[in-house]
Design a protein around this motif. Structure first.
Motif, mmCIF file in Angstrom:
data_model
loop_
_atom_site.group_PDB
_atom_site.id
_atom_site.type_symbol
_atom_site.label_atom_id
_atom_site.label_comp_id
_atom_site.label_asym_id
_atom_site.label_seq_id
_atom_site.Cartn_x
_atom_site.Cartn_y
_atom_site.Cartn_z
ATOM 1 N N ARG A 30 41.708 50.389 47.558
ATOM 2 C CA ARG A 30 41.442 49.208 48.380
ATOM 3 C C ARG A 30 40.808 49.582 49.718
ATOM 4 N NH1 ARG A 30 43.723 44.056 47.257
ATOM 5 N NH2 ARG A 30 43.019 42.665 48.866
ATOM 6 N N HIS A 31 41.210 50.714 50.292
ATOM 7 C CA HIS A 31 40.643 51.152 51.577
ATOM 8 C C HIS A 31 39.149 51.460 51.469
ATOM 9 C CE1 HIS A 31 41.476 54.940 49.527
ATOM 10 N NE2 HIS A 31 40.653 55.541 50.391
ATOM 11 N N PRO A 63 38.535 46.253 44.915
ATOM 12 C CA PRO A 63 39.724 45.423 44.696
ATOM 13 C C PRO A 63 40.566 45.904 43.517
ATOM 14 C CG PRO A 63 37.792 44.307 43.873
ATOM 15 C CD PRO A 63 37.306 45.565 44.556
ATOM 16 N N TYR A 64 41.793 45.448 43.466
ATOM 17 C CA TYR A 64 42.725 45.782 42.385
ATOM 18 C C TYR A 64 42.149 45.362 41.031
ATOM 19 C CZ TYR A 64 47.027 45.569 39.631
ATOM 20 O OH TYR A 64 47.977 45.727 38.668
#
Length: 81
Positions: free
Chosen positions: A22-23, A27-28
């Motif tokens: 995510r960093h 996205p997931y």
């Protein structure tokens, strides 16, 4: 290899959720129905998290070719005109 001639509305390639990125702006994500994706992959001998073609609406066109595929759905059909 599956060749897609026409992708329908909201057809996407989905694989395992991307954890821990995510960093980096990733996205997931993941499939809408992870259990069906895992079952479809198992039926064709793939790892459970292998990438799948997720089709939300109809009108996808893929020419007939020697591929192994499964169709997991509440209501869907496939034809070979």
């Amino acid at each position: 290899m599956l060749r897609v001639l026409k992708a329908g509305l909201q057809s996407t390639l989905q694989g395992a959720p991307r954890l821990g990125h995510r960093h980096l702006g990733i996205p997931y994500a993941g499939p809408a129905d992870p259990l069906s994706m895992a079952l479809a992959n198992r039926l064709v001998g793939n790892d459970r998290d292998a990438t799948c073609l997720e089709i939300t609406f109809e009108t996808n066109r893929c020419p007939a070719a020697p591929v192994t595929a499964t169709l997991q759905s509440a209501s869907a059909s496939a034809s070979n005109p």
